[in-house]
Design an enzyme around this catalytic site. Structure first.
Site, mmCIF file in Angstrom:
data_model
loop_
_atom_site.group_PDB
_atom_site.id
_atom_site.type_symbol
_atom_site.label_atom_id
_atom_site.label_comp_id
_atom_site.label_asym_id
_atom_site.label_seq_id
_atom_site.Cartn_x
_atom_site.Cartn_y
_atom_site.Cartn_z
ATOM 1 N N HIS A 90 0.854 -1.193 0.000
ATOM 2 C CA HIS A 90 0.000 0.000 0.000
ATOM 3 C C HIS A 90 0.887 1.239 0.000
ATOM 4 O O HIS A 90 1.997 1.221 0.533
ATOM 5 C CB HIS A 90 -0.931 -0.005 1.233
ATOM 6 C CG HIS A 90 -1.970 1.069 1.163
ATOM 7 N ND1 HIS A 90 -1.725 2.364 1.564
ATOM 8 C CD2 HIS A 90 -3.243 1.056 0.693
ATOM 9 C CE1 HIS A 90 -2.813 3.091 1.361
ATOM 10 N NE2 HIS A 90 -3.749 2.320 0.828
ATOM 11 N N GLU A 138 -3.591 3.191 -7.301
ATOM 12 C CA GLU A 138 -3.990 4.334 -6.470
ATOM 13 C C GLU A 138 -2.964 5.459 -6.609
ATOM 14 O O GLU A 138 -1.872 5.368 -6.034
ATOM 15 C CB GLU A 138 -4.017 3.944 -4.987
ATOM 16 C CG GLU A 138 -4.993 2.853 -4.636
ATOM 17 C CD GLU A 138 -5.253 2.808 -3.131
ATOM 18 O OE1 GLU A 138 -6.400 3.044 -2.746
ATOM 19 O OE2 GLU A 138 -4.320 2.573 -2.355
ATOM 20 N N ILE A 143 -4.978 10.223 -2.771
ATOM 21 C CA ILE A 143 -5.423 9.457 -1.601
ATOM 22 C C ILE A 143 -5.884 10.395 -0.483
ATOM 23 O O ILE A 143 -5.204 11.360 -0.146
ATOM 24 C CB ILE A 143 -4.297 8.515 -1.099
ATOM 25 C CG1 ILE A 143 -4.080 7.384 -2.113
ATOM 26 C CG2 ILE A 143 -4.627 7.940 0.275
ATOM 27 C CD1 ILE A 143 -2.977 6.402 -1.748
ATOM 28 N N GLY A 175 -9.753 8.793 -3.384
ATOM 29 C CA GLY A 175 -10.798 9.809 -3.545
ATOM 30 C C GLY A 175 -12.160 9.268 -3.952
ATOM 31 O O GLY A 175 -13.063 10.048 -4.274
HETATM 32 O O1 G3P Z 1 -6.487 2.021 0.354
HETATM 33 C C1 G3P Z 1 -7.410 2.993 -0.015
HETATM 34 C C2 G3P Z 1 -6.817 4.325 0.054
HETATM 35 O O2 G3P Z 1 -5.464 4.446 -0.026
HETATM 36 C C3 G3P Z 1 -7.571 5.384 -0.652
HETATM 37 O O3 G3P Z 1 -7.918 6.203 0.375
HETATM 38 O O4 G3P Z 1 -9.282 7.756 1.592
HETATM 39 O O5 G3P Z 1 -8.760 8.170 -0.802
HETATM 40 O O6 G3P Z 1 -10.327 6.343 -0.186
HETATM 41 P P1 G3P Z 1 -9.156 7.166 0.231
#
Ligand code: G3P
Length: 216
Positions: A90, A138, A143, A175
Site C-alpha cells: 500500500h 492508487e 489518496i 478519492g
Molecule cells: O487504500 C485505499 C486508500 O489508499 C484510498 O484512500 O481515503 O482516498 O479512499 P481514500
C-alpha cells in the site's frame, strides 16, 4: 456485474480495536456480502472468528514464515485464523520489488489472495506478469482527497486494465466517494475499488457502504 469493494480501515481511530469490531458489526447487517472485503488492522484480524461470513483481509503481509522474525505478520499466521488475503505494498506501507515478488509467488502456493497496490501505470506493467489476484492502482496524490481517480485519471484506468491482460483483476482507489465513481471505473475496465475515507470517515459508514454497494 456487481463491483468488488475493498474497504480499507487504515489505522483511523474510529476503525481500530473495539471500534473496528463495532464497524464490522454494522457492516455485517448487509445481507448480500458478495464482493465486499474488509481490510482491517493487523491487531484486529482475530475478529475473523467473530464474523465468519465477512471476507476480512489484512492491510499488509510479510514474506517470511514462522520463526525468529519479531513483529512479523506472516501469511501462515493469517491463514491460521481464517484470513484469505491481504493488501500488499500500500502507498502508506511500501516495500521493495524483491519482497513483492517473493510474497506474490508465495501467496500462489498458499492459495492466499494478494491485492498488490501500485502508484502508476509503470508499476501496473511491471508487476502484472506476477499475476497477483488483484492490482490496485492508487495515485498517491489523490489518496484521502475529494477528487476521485476515475475523474482525474480515466485514461490511466483504461490503460491499466489493458496491462492486467485479463489475468489479474484491476481495482482503482483514491478519492472514491460516490456510486458514479465506481460505475465509471467499471466502465473503464476495473473490477472494483479500494476505498477508505469515503466510507470510514463518513459520519454513517454503514449508510455509505449500503449506498455505494447499490442498496443491497
Ligand atoms: O487504500 C485505499 C486508500 O489508499 C484510498 O484512500 O481515503 O482516498 O479512499 P481514500
Amino acid at each position: 456485474m456487481e463491483p468488488e469493494i475493498f474497504i480499507n480501515f487504515k489505522h483511523y481511530d474510529n476503525a481500530v480495536g473495539k471500534n473496528s469490531e463495532k464497524l464490522l458489526n454494522d457492516f455485517n447487517s448487509i445481507r448480500n456480502q458478495n464482493g465486499l472485503y474488509y481490510c482491517i488492522s493487523p491487531t484486529d484480524l482475530w475478529l475473523q472468528k467473530s464474523f465468519p461470513s465477512l471476507k476480512i483481509f489484512g492491510q499488509h503481509v510479510d514474506s517470511n514464515s514462522y520463526g525468529a522474525y519479531t513483529g512479523s505478520i506472516s501469511m501462515e499466521s493469517m491463514i491460521d485464523i481464517g484470513i484469505k488475503g491481504s493488501l500488499l505494498n500500500h502507498s502508506e506501507k511500501r516495500i521493495g520489488s524483491t519482497t513483492i515478488e517473493e510474497t506474490v509467488k508465495k501467496s500462489k502456493k498458499l492459495d492466499f489472495e494478494i491485492v498488490l497496490c501500485v502508484e502508476d501505470l509503470h508499476e501496473v506493467e511491471k508487476y502484472s506478469n506476477l499475476e497477483p489476484t488483484y492490482i490496485a492502482y492508487e495515485p498517491p496524490e489523490l489518496i484521502g482527497g475529494n477528487v476521485s481517480v476515475s475523474s482525474a485519471k480515466p485514461e490511466i484506468i483504461a490503460q491499466a486494465a489493458k496491462a492486467c491482460n485479463g489475468k489479474t483483476k484491476l481495482l482503482v482507489g483514491a478519492g472514491v466517494k460516490t456510486r458514479k465513481d465506481i460505475e465509471v471505473s467499471m466502465d473503464l475496465g476495473a473490477s472494483g475499488v479500494l476505498i477508505a475515507s469515503g466510507i470510514i470517515r463518513n459520519t454513517k459508514p454503514i449508510n455509505m457502504l449500503v449506498s455505494l454497494s447499490n442498496n443491497r
